[in-house]
Design a protein around this motif. Sequence first.
Motif, short mmCIF file in Angstrom:
data_model
loop_
_atom_site.label_atom_id
_atom_site.label_comp_id
_atom_site.label_asym_id
_atom_site.label_seq_id
_atom_site.Cartn_x
_atom_site.Cartn_y
_atom_site.Cartn_z
N GLU A 1 0.83 -1.21 0.00
CA GLU A 1 0.00 0.00 0.00
C GLU A 1 0.87 1.26 0.00
OE1 GLU A 1 -2.63 -0.54 3.31
OE2 GLU A 1 -3.88 -1.97 2.23
N GLU A 2 1.95 1.25 0.79
CA GLU A 2 2.87 2.39 0.80
C GLU A 2 3.51 2.57 -0.57
OE1 GLU A 2 5.62 1.75 3.99
OE2 GLU A 2 4.02 1.81 5.51
N VAL B 1 2.28 1.67 -3.49
CA VAL B 1 1.27 2.19 -4.42
C VAL B 1 1.07 3.69 -4.20
CG1 VAL B 1 -1.21 2.14 -4.95
CG2 VAL B 1 0.06 0.01 -4.80
N SER B 2 0.94 4.11 -2.94
CA SER B 2 0.69 5.53 -2.68
C SER B 2 1.89 6.38 -3.10
CB SER B 2 0.33 5.77 -1.22
OG SER B 2 1.41 5.42 -0.38
N SER B 3 3.11 5.87 -2.88
CA SER B 3 4.29 6.65 -3.29
C SER B 3 4.36 6.75 -4.82
CB SER B 3 5.58 6.04 -2.75
OG SER B 3 5.87 4.83 -3.39
N GLU C 1 1.74 6.67 -6.79
CA GLU C 1 0.66 7.59 -7.19
C GLU C 1 1.09 9.04 -7.01
OE1 GLU C 1 -2.61 6.21 -4.81
OE2 GLU C 1 -3.29 4.82 -6.36
N ARG C 2 1.81 9.33 -5.90
CA ARG C 2 2.31 10.70 -5.69
C ARG C 2 3.30 11.08 -6.78
NH1 ARG C 2 2.37 8.99 -0.25
NH2 ARG C 2 4.61 8.56 -0.38
#
Length: 136
Positions: free
Chosen positions: A67-68, A70-72, A74-75
């Motif tokens: 999840e981390e 994916v979020s990084s 996405e950023r």
Amino acid sequence: GRGRAAVPGPGLAAPMDDSKVIGGKVKKPGKRGRKPAKIDLKAKLERSRQSARECRARKKLRYQYLEELVSSRERAICALREELEMYKQWCMAMDQGKIPSEIKALLTGEEQSKAQQNSTKLAKAGKTETHSNNPW
């Protein structure tokens, strides 16, 4: 497989080797197959529970990591899209004959940084010469 029920008849020979006939069944010596181990059932269940707890913990950590990640990513995608949009705006401005202030700043900044690099190189060269005479 397991021993079969054998009833010695008139035409059958008696079992050979060390085999014994017990209650009509031929028992052969030696250990074939697995005997049920006499492990404490409670200890076995506790090991199983502990293993399941560890498995769930590993799974949870793996999902947190993913999840981390994916979020990084996405950023990073958002930042790159913004950068692309900025470059598109600059290109549109230059197509209209305008030079964006950022590009002017970059061009003048490069000229200044080149001049600064040359001056610092000279200054560093001078400093190294003065320090080379000093043994301390």
